[in-house]
Scaffold this motif. Sequence first.
Motif, PDB file in Angstrom:
ATOM      1  N   ARG A   1      -8.525  16.564  18.406  1.00  0.00           N
ATOM      2  CA  ARG A   1      -7.911  15.575  19.284  1.00  0.00           C
ATOM      3  C   ARG A   1      -8.983  14.786  20.031  1.00  0.00           C
ATOM      4  O   ARG A   1     -10.102  15.242  20.186  1.00  0.00           O
ATOM      5  CB  ARG A   1      -6.990  16.262  20.290  1.00  0.00           C
ATOM      6  CG  ARG A   1      -5.880  17.068  19.610  1.00  0.00           C
ATOM      7  CD  ARG A   1      -4.937  17.715  20.583  1.00  0.00           C
ATOM      8  NE  ARG A   1      -4.029  16.788  21.230  1.00  0.00           N
ATOM      9  CZ  ARG A   1      -2.930  16.279  20.665  1.00  0.00           C
ATOM     10  NH1 ARG A   1      -2.629  16.594  19.433  1.00  0.00           N
ATOM     11  NH2 ARG A   1      -2.151  15.461  21.331  1.00  0.00           N
ATOM     12  N   LEU A   2      -8.593  13.607  20.497  1.00  0.00           N
ATOM     13  CA  LEU A   2      -9.399  12.793  21.392  1.00  0.00           C
ATOM     14  C   LEU A   2      -8.786  12.915  22.771  1.00  0.00           C
ATOM     15  O   LEU A   2      -7.597  12.658  22.947  1.00  0.00           O
ATOM     16  CB  LEU A   2      -9.398  11.337  20.943  1.00  0.00           C
ATOM     17  CG  LEU A   2     -10.037  11.073  19.587  1.00  0.00           C
ATOM     18  CD1 LEU A   2      -9.888   9.618  19.206  1.00  0.00           C
ATOM     19  CD2 LEU A   2     -11.493  11.471  19.605  1.00  0.00           C
ATOM     20  N   ALA A   3      -9.590  13.317  23.746  1.00  0.00           N
ATOM     21  CA  ALA A   3      -9.067  13.540  25.090  1.00  0.00           C
ATOM     22  C   ALA A   3      -9.795  12.653  26.099  1.00  0.00           C
ATOM     23  O   ALA A   3     -11.012  12.493  26.037  1.00  0.00           O
ATOM     24  CB  ALA A   3      -9.239  15.003  25.481  1.00  0.00           C
ATOM     25  N   ASP A   4      -9.014  12.076  27.006  1.00  0.00           N
ATOM     26  CA  ASP A   4      -9.576  11.337  28.129  1.00  0.00           C
ATOM     27  C   ASP A   4      -8.755  11.665  29.370  1.00  0.00           C
ATOM     28  O   ASP A   4      -7.925  12.576  29.343  1.00  0.00           O
ATOM     29  CB  ASP A   4      -9.627   9.831  27.850  1.00  0.00           C
ATOM     30  CG  ASP A   4      -8.261   9.200  27.645  1.00  0.00           C
ATOM     31  OD1 ASP A   4      -7.226   9.815  27.976  1.00  0.00           O
ATOM     32  OD2 ASP A   4      -8.224   8.061  27.144  1.00  0.00           O
TER      33      ASP A   4
ATOM     34  N   PRO B   1      -4.138  13.000  18.453  1.00  0.00           N
ATOM     35  CA  PRO B   1      -4.872  13.489  17.280  1.00  0.00           C
ATOM     36  C   PRO B   1      -5.982  12.542  16.829  1.00  0.00           C
ATOM     37  O   PRO B   1      -5.830  11.319  16.863  1.00  0.00           O
ATOM     38  CB  PRO B   1      -3.792  13.598  16.199  1.00  0.00           C
ATOM     39  CG  PRO B   1      -2.529  13.768  16.966  1.00  0.00           C
ATOM     40  CD  PRO B   1      -2.694  12.943  18.211  1.00  0.00           C
ATOM     41  N   LEU B   2      -7.104  13.125  16.440  1.00  0.00           N
ATOM     42  CA  LEU B   2      -8.205  12.398  15.832  1.00  0.00           C
ATOM     43  C   LEU B   2      -7.768  12.032  14.419  1.00  0.00           C
ATOM     44  O   LEU B   2      -7.397  12.915  13.642  1.00  0.00           O
ATOM     45  CB  LEU B   2      -9.454  13.285  15.806  1.00  0.00           C
ATOM     46  CG  LEU B   2     -10.708  12.746  15.161  1.00  0.00           C
ATOM     47  CD1 LEU B   2     -11.287  11.603  15.985  1.00  0.00           C
ATOM     48  CD2 LEU B   2     -11.745  13.852  15.051  1.00  0.00           C
TER      49      LEU B   2
ATOM     50  N   GLU C   1     -11.800  -1.214  24.507  1.00  0.00           N
ATOM     51  CA  GLU C   1     -12.757  -0.137  24.235  1.00  0.00           C
ATOM     52  C   GLU C   1     -12.280   1.145  24.896  1.00  0.00           C
ATOM     53  O   GLU C   1     -11.923   1.159  26.073  1.00  0.00           O
ATOM     54  CB  GLU C   1     -14.141  -0.498  24.771  1.00  0.00           C
ATOM     55  CG  GLU C   1     -15.173   0.570  24.474  1.00  0.00           C
ATOM     56  CD  GLU C   1     -16.549   0.218  24.999  1.00  0.00           C
ATOM     57  OE1 GLU C   1     -17.025   0.937  25.887  1.00  0.00           O
ATOM     58  OE2 GLU C   1     -17.126  -0.783  24.527  1.00  0.00           O
ATOM     59  N   CYS C   2     -12.266   2.226  24.145  1.00  0.00           N
ATOM     60  CA  CYS C   2     -11.841   3.535  24.646  1.00  0.00           C
ATOM     61  C   CYS C   2     -12.972   4.535  24.458  1.00  0.00           C
ATOM     62  O   CYS C   2     -13.690   4.486  23.454  1.00  0.00           O
ATOM     63  CB  CYS C   2     -10.613   4.022  23.884  1.00  0.00           C
ATOM     64  SG  CYS C   2      -9.215   2.903  23.952  1.00  0.00           S
ATOM     65  N   THR C   3     -13.124   5.433  25.424  1.00  0.00           N
ATOM     66  CA  THR C   3     -14.125   6.498  25.343  1.00  0.00           C
ATOM     67  C   THR C   3     -13.409   7.827  25.536  1.00  0.00           C
ATOM     68  O   THR C   3     -12.665   8.002  26.497  1.00  0.00           O
ATOM     69  CB  THR C   3     -15.197   6.315  26.435  1.00  0.00           C
ATOM     70  OG1 THR C   3     -15.806   5.039  26.276  1.00  0.00           O
ATOM     71  CG2 THR C   3     -16.262   7.392  26.329  1.00  0.00           C
ATOM     72  N   CYS C   4     -13.637   8.768  24.620  1.00  0.00           N
ATOM     73  CA  CYS C   4     -12.971  10.075  24.660  1.00  0.00           C
ATOM     74  C   CYS C   4     -13.928  11.164  24.204  1.00  0.00           C
ATOM     75  O   CYS C   4     -14.936  10.897  23.564  1.00  0.00           O
ATOM     76  CB  CYS C   4     -11.772  10.096  23.716  1.00  0.00           C
ATOM     77  SG  CYS C   4     -10.443   8.985  24.151  1.00  0.00           S
ATOM     78  N   LYS C   5     -13.559  12.408  24.513  1.00  0.00           N
ATOM     79  CA  LYS C   5     -14.301  13.533  23.953  1.00  0.00           C
ATOM     80  C   LYS C   5     -13.452  14.167  22.857  1.00  0.00           C
ATOM     81  O   LYS C   5     -12.224  14.122  22.889  1.00  0.00           O
ATOM     82  CB  LYS C   5     -14.681  14.550  25.015  1.00  0.00           C
ATOM     83  CG  LYS C   5     -13.534  15.340  25.579  1.00  0.00           C
ATOM     84  CD  LYS C   5     -14.031  16.358  26.585  1.00  0.00           C
ATOM     85  CE  LYS C   5     -12.846  17.070  27.215  1.00  0.00           C
ATOM     86  NZ  LYS C   5     -13.259  18.074  28.174  1.00  0.00           N
ATOM     87  N   VAL C   6     -14.125  14.765  21.898  1.00  0.00           N
ATOM     88  CA  VAL C   6     -13.458  15.424  20.775  1.00  0.00           C
ATOM     89  C   VAL C   6     -13.188  16.872  21.169  1.00  0.00           C
ATOM     90  O   VAL C   6     -14.089  17.589  21.601  1.00  0.00           O
ATOM     91  CB  VAL C   6     -14.328  15.366  19.506  1.00  0.00           C
ATOM     92  CG1 VAL C   6     -13.667  16.100  18.353  1.00  0.00           C
ATOM     93  CG2 VAL C   6     -14.629  13.915  19.131  1.00  0.00           C
ATOM     94  N   THR C   7     -11.931  17.298  21.017  1.00  0.00           N
ATOM     95  CA  THR C   7     -11.527  18.666  21.342  1.00  0.00           C
ATOM     96  C   THR C   7     -10.683  19.223  20.199  1.00  0.00           C
ATOM     97  O   THR C   7     -10.262  18.485  19.313  1.00  0.00           O
ATOM     98  CB  THR C   7     -10.691  18.727  22.643  1.00  0.00           C
ATOM     99  OG1 THR C   7      -9.476  18.008  22.442  1.00  0.00           O
ATOM    100  CG2 THR C   7     -11.446  18.145  23.811  1.00  0.00           C
TER     101      THR C   7
END
Length: 119
Positions: A89-92, A98-99, A76-82
């Motif tokens: 992109r998905l950033a953590d 890239p999204l 399971e991964c959790t990221c914010k959208v930027t």
Amino acid sequence: MREIKFRVWDKDDKSFLDLDSEHGEYFGPNGRAYLTEILEGLHEELIPQQFTGLKDKNRVDIYEGDIIKYYLNGRECTCKVTFDRFCWRLADKFGSFPLTTGLEYEIIGNIFESPELLK
């Protein structure tokens, strides 16, 4: 053709503003503001977030600033959208990538209402 739309966060009221999409007006407790004014930075308390063009597994629009979870190789991964380097992109804490449309995402919050989800 890709749909271009925004949502707007009001830093003072700590909520998303209501949109009159026909006229490009956002309404909050302090009156109304036009999207062009918001995008030009004329309202420092208002933060626009753009729609990515993608929906999550529940058919909810994914916007810049959303916090999403997905599974990659059983993890399971959790990221914010930027938006960075000319793409969504998905950033953590480890970086960003890239999204894409190849994964099944689920929105679990956003950076304003639930920043603790990124810890």
